[in-house]
Each structure stands twice: as C-alpha cells, then as structure tokens.
Motif scaffolding. Structure first.
Motif, PDB file in Angstrom:
ATOM      1  N   ASP A 105       0.821  -1.218   0.000  1.00  0.00           N
ATOM      2  CA  ASP A 105       0.000   0.000   0.000  1.00  0.00           C
ATOM      3  C   ASP A 105       0.853   1.265   0.000  1.00  0.00           C
ATOM      4  O   ASP A 105       0.567   2.219   0.723  1.00  0.00           O
ATOM      5  CB  ASP A 105      -0.969   0.007   1.186  1.00  0.00           C
ATOM      6  N   GLY A 106       1.922   1.243  -0.784  1.00  0.00           N
ATOM      7  CA  GLY A 106       2.781   2.416  -0.920  1.00  0.00           C
ATOM      8  C   GLY A 106       3.739   2.649   0.226  1.00  0.00           C
ATOM      9  O   GLY A 106       4.489   3.621   0.224  1.00  0.00           O
ATOM     10  N   LYS A 107       3.754   1.755   1.206  1.00  0.00           N
ATOM     11  CA  LYS A 107       4.648   1.912   2.365  1.00  0.00           C
ATOM     12  C   LYS A 107       5.645   0.765   2.398  1.00  0.00           C
ATOM     13  O   LYS A 107       5.302  -0.391   2.175  1.00  0.00           O
ATOM     14  CB  LYS A 107       3.832   1.927   3.656  1.00  0.00           C
ATOM     15  N   LEU A 108       6.883   1.124   2.715  1.00  0.00           N
ATOM     16  CA  LEU A 108       7.935   0.129   2.823  1.00  0.00           C
ATOM     17  C   LEU A 108       7.777  -0.648   4.131  1.00  0.00           C
ATOM     18  O   LEU A 108       7.556  -0.069   5.191  1.00  0.00           O
ATOM     19  CB  LEU A 108       9.290   0.829   2.802  1.00  0.00           C
ATOM     20  N   THR A 109       7.866  -1.961   4.038  1.00  0.00           N
ATOM     21  CA  THR A 109       7.792  -2.831   5.214  1.00  0.00           C
ATOM     22  C   THR A 109       9.100  -3.617   5.326  1.00  0.00           C
ATOM     23  O   THR A 109       9.916  -3.582   4.412  1.00  0.00           O
ATOM     24  CB  THR A 109       6.606  -3.805   5.108  1.00  0.00           C
ATOM     25  N   TYR A 110       9.277  -4.299   6.399  1.00  0.00           N
ATOM     26  CA  TYR A 110      10.434  -5.178   6.614  1.00  0.00           C
ATOM     27  C   TYR A 110      11.766  -4.479   6.331  1.00  0.00           C
ATOM     28  O   TYR A 110      12.531  -4.900   5.473  1.00  0.00           O
ATOM     29  CB  TYR A 110      10.318  -6.453   5.774  1.00  0.00           C
ATOM     30  N   GLN A 111      12.034  -3.434   7.066  1.00  0.00           N
ATOM     31  CA  GLN A 111      13.333  -2.772   6.967  1.00  0.00           C
ATOM     32  C   GLN A 111      14.206  -3.273   8.113  1.00  0.00           C
ATOM     33  O   GLN A 111      13.853  -3.126   9.287  1.00  0.00           O
ATOM     34  CB  GLN A 111      13.163  -1.257   7.017  1.00  0.00           C
ATOM     35  N   GLY A 112      15.318  -3.881   7.760  1.00  0.00           N
ATOM     36  CA  GLY A 112      16.236  -4.433   8.744  1.00  0.00           C
ATOM     37  C   GLY A 112      16.850  -5.722   8.243  1.00  0.00           C
ATOM     38  O   GLY A 112      16.685  -6.090   7.084  1.00  0.00           O
ATOM     39  N   LYS A 113      17.559  -6.387   9.136  1.00  0.00           N
ATOM     40  CA  LYS A 113      18.292  -7.596   8.773  1.00  0.00           C
ATOM     41  C   LYS A 113      17.604  -8.852   9.284  1.00  0.00           C
ATOM     42  O   LYS A 113      17.177  -8.905  10.436  1.00  0.00           O
ATOM     43  CB  LYS A 113      19.710  -7.554   9.358  1.00  0.00           C
ATOM     44  N   GLY A 129      17.155 -13.825  -5.738  1.00  0.00           N
ATOM     45  CA  GLY A 129      16.776 -13.355  -4.417  1.00  0.00           C
ATOM     46  C   GLY A 129      17.952 -12.902  -3.585  1.00  0.00           C
ATOM     47  O   GLY A 129      18.960 -13.605  -3.472  1.00  0.00           O
ATOM     48  N   PHE A 130      17.809 -11.730  -2.990  1.00  0.00           N
ATOM     49  CA  PHE A 130      18.826 -11.148  -2.115  1.00  0.00           C
ATOM     50  C   PHE A 130      18.225 -10.968  -0.730  1.00  0.00           C
ATOM     51  O   PHE A 130      17.138 -10.404  -0.589  1.00  0.00           O
ATOM     52  CB  PHE A 130      19.278  -9.790  -2.649  1.00  0.00           C
ATOM     53  N   ILE A 187      22.484 -11.013   8.668  1.00  0.00           N
ATOM     54  CA  ILE A 187      23.685 -10.940   9.489  1.00  0.00           C
ATOM     55  C   ILE A 187      24.721 -11.946   8.995  1.00  0.00           C
ATOM     56  O   ILE A 187      24.388 -12.917   8.312  1.00  0.00           O
ATOM     57  CB  ILE A 187      23.355 -11.203  10.981  1.00  0.00           C
ATOM     58  N   ASP A 188      25.970 -11.700   9.352  1.00  0.00           N
ATOM     59  CA  ASP A 188      27.034 -12.664   9.049  1.00  0.00           C
ATOM     60  C   ASP A 188      26.687 -14.001   9.684  1.00  0.00           C
ATOM     61  O   ASP A 188      26.192 -14.053  10.815  1.00  0.00           O
ATOM     62  CB  ASP A 188      28.376 -12.182   9.605  1.00  0.00           C
ATOM     63  N   GLY A 189      26.921 -15.059   8.955  1.00  0.00           N
ATOM     64  CA  GLY A 189      26.675 -16.396   9.463  1.00  0.00           C
ATOM     65  C   GLY A 189      25.269 -16.914   9.226  1.00  0.00           C
ATOM     66  O   GLY A 189      24.998 -18.089   9.450  1.00  0.00           O
ATOM     67  N   PHE A 190      24.369 -16.067   8.768  1.00  0.00           N
ATOM     68  CA  PHE A 190      23.005 -16.518   8.465  1.00  0.00           C
ATOM     69  C   PHE A 190      23.072 -17.377   7.208  1.00  0.00           C
ATOM     70  O   PHE A 190      23.638 -16.975   6.202  1.00  0.00           O
ATOM     71  CB  PHE A 190      22.086 -15.310   8.239  1.00  0.00           C
ATOM     72  N   ALA A 206      23.754  -5.489   2.950  1.00  0.00           N
ATOM     73  CA  ALA A 206      22.875  -4.322   2.851  1.00  0.00           C
ATOM     74  C   ALA A 206      22.066  -4.393   1.566  1.00  0.00           C
ATOM     75  O   ALA A 206      22.520  -4.934   0.570  1.00  0.00           O
ATOM     76  CB  ALA A 206      23.692  -3.032   2.869  1.00  0.00           C
ATOM     77  N   LEU A 207      20.864  -3.822   1.620  1.00  0.00           N
ATOM     78  CA  LEU A 207      20.018  -3.658   0.437  1.00  0.00           C
ATOM     79  C   LEU A 207      19.482  -2.232   0.447  1.00  0.00           C
ATOM     80  O   LEU A 207      19.463  -1.575   1.492  1.00  0.00           O
ATOM     81  CB  LEU A 207      18.866  -4.668   0.445  1.00  0.00           C
ATOM     82  N   PRO A 208      19.014  -1.737  -0.700  1.00  0.00           N
ATOM     83  CA  PRO A 208      18.485  -0.378  -0.752  1.00  0.00           C
ATOM     84  C   PRO A 208      17.392  -0.153   0.292  1.00  0.00           C
ATOM     85  O   PRO A 208      16.558  -1.026   0.537  1.00  0.00           O
ATOM     86  CB  PRO A 208      17.913  -0.268  -2.170  1.00  0.00           C
ATOM     87  N   MET A 209      17.406   1.000   0.894  1.00  0.00           N
ATOM     88  CA  MET A 209      16.419   1.418   1.899  1.00  0.00           C
ATOM     89  C   MET A 209      16.376   0.459   3.084  1.00  0.00           C
ATOM     90  O   MET A 209      15.395   0.395   3.802  1.00  0.00           O
ATOM     91  CB  MET A 209      15.036   1.590   1.261  1.00  0.00           C
ATOM     92  N   ASN A 210      17.455  -0.312   3.252  1.00  0.00           N
ATOM     93  CA  ASN A 210      17.589  -1.260   4.358  1.00  0.00           C
ATOM     94  C   ASN A 210      16.493  -2.316   4.372  1.00  0.00           C
ATOM     95  O   ASN A 210      16.141  -2.854   5.426  1.00  0.00           O
ATOM     96  CB  ASN A 210      17.651  -0.535   5.717  1.00  0.00           C
ATOM     97  N   VAL A 211      15.934  -2.653   3.185  1.00  0.00           N
ATOM     98  CA  VAL A 211      14.899  -3.694   3.141  1.00  0.00           C
ATOM     99  C   VAL A 211      15.526  -5.052   3.434  1.00  0.00           C
ATOM    100  O   VAL A 211      16.717  -5.265   3.223  1.00  0.00           O
ATOM    101  CB  VAL A 211      14.144  -3.725   1.791  1.00  0.00           C
TER     102      VAL A 211
END
Length: 155
Positions: free
Chosen positions: A46-54, A98-99, A103-106, A139-144
């Motif tokens: 709905d025009g909003k970014l979700t799931y920002q983080g690692k 898919g990207f 975290i390291d080790g995941f 890292a991914l754009p916008m920390n997604v």
C-alpha cells in the motif's frame, strides 16, 4: 482464454497490488522477444515500505519468508502490467534472483526466498517452477530485508 489465473487468484484469496512506478532512473520491466525482465522488487505494501532491517537480527527466518512473498506479489503486479493485465499470457516463470539482507553467518537464504518461489508455484502451477539463486548480503536499498527480481516468458 483470459481470466484463468485471475480466477485462480480469487480462489486462493490472493490480491495482486497495482504496479508501482520505479523510484529511480530505471523501468519496472523490459520486454524483449518473449521474455519480460522484472526489476528488483522490495516489500512495498500500500505504498509503504515494510520489513526494513536484517534477517537474523531484526527479523526471524519466517518473517523473511513473508517479506519474500510480498516482493513476489509486487513482481506479479509488474508481470501483469507487462501482459496488459492478462496473467494467462505467462508461459513460465523462468528465474528468480533473491537477495536477503542478513547478518554474518546466516545461512537460511534459500528458505527465505522460498516465500517467493512457493507463491509462483501456487499461482502458476508447473509454469511457476523456475531456476533461481538466493544469496545473503550485508545491505540492500532502503535497508529492506529482501529484494527479488525475475524473468518470465510470455506469449
């Protein structure tokens, strides 16, 4: 006959969002011959970014799976647009890339990207089976948490 995939989506209770415009100097998809290359899709709802983080820090693996499914829904919105609104034109989902921002080790990137792969098979059946890769990145754009691009064959 147009509408078989749309009817199947309705049976599954899946709504494809409207295709969105790109956020930078690129196009959301390119058609060449019978192939459609879909630019990387991120978890916009709905025009909003979700799931920002690692994944592995801010999100569990199952959250990453849900995020990948959202990316796949956005892929389907672009494919539908490329097909003039008729998903029955899809011959095959050829490849997903898919990207996973993790975290390291995941090491569960394939499980995360299954959220997208499973949706393609759910929607298209055997035509949804595809080649793919699933990799982790710092890292991914916008920390997604997830970004996925795709290639489809259409008629």
């Amino acid at each position: 006959m147009a509408g078989k995939i749309d009817a199947h989506l309705a049976e599954l209770g899946i709504e494809i969002p409207a295709a969105t415009a790109p956020a930078a100097n690129y196009v959301p998809y390119v058609k060449t011959g019978n192939l459609v290359f879909i630019s990387g899709q991120v978890p916009f709802v709905d025009g909003k970014l979700t799931y920002q983080g690692k994944v592995g820090k801010d999100f569990k693996t199952e959250d990453g799976v849900a995020c990948a499914r959202i990316c796949a829904l956005n892929i389907l919105s672009q494919v539908k647009d490329a097909c003039g609104g008729d998903l029955d034109r899809v011959v095959r989902c050829v490849k997903l890339s898919g990207f996973v921002n993790c975290i390291d080790g995941f090491g569960e990137q394939p499980t995360v990207i299954n959220g997208a792969s499973d949706l393609m098979v759910e929607v298209f059946g055997d035509k949804g089976r595809h080649a793919r890769f699933a990799v982790g990145t710092n890292a991914l754009p916008m920390n997604v948490a997830v970004e996925i691009d795709a290639v489809f064959e259409i008629n």
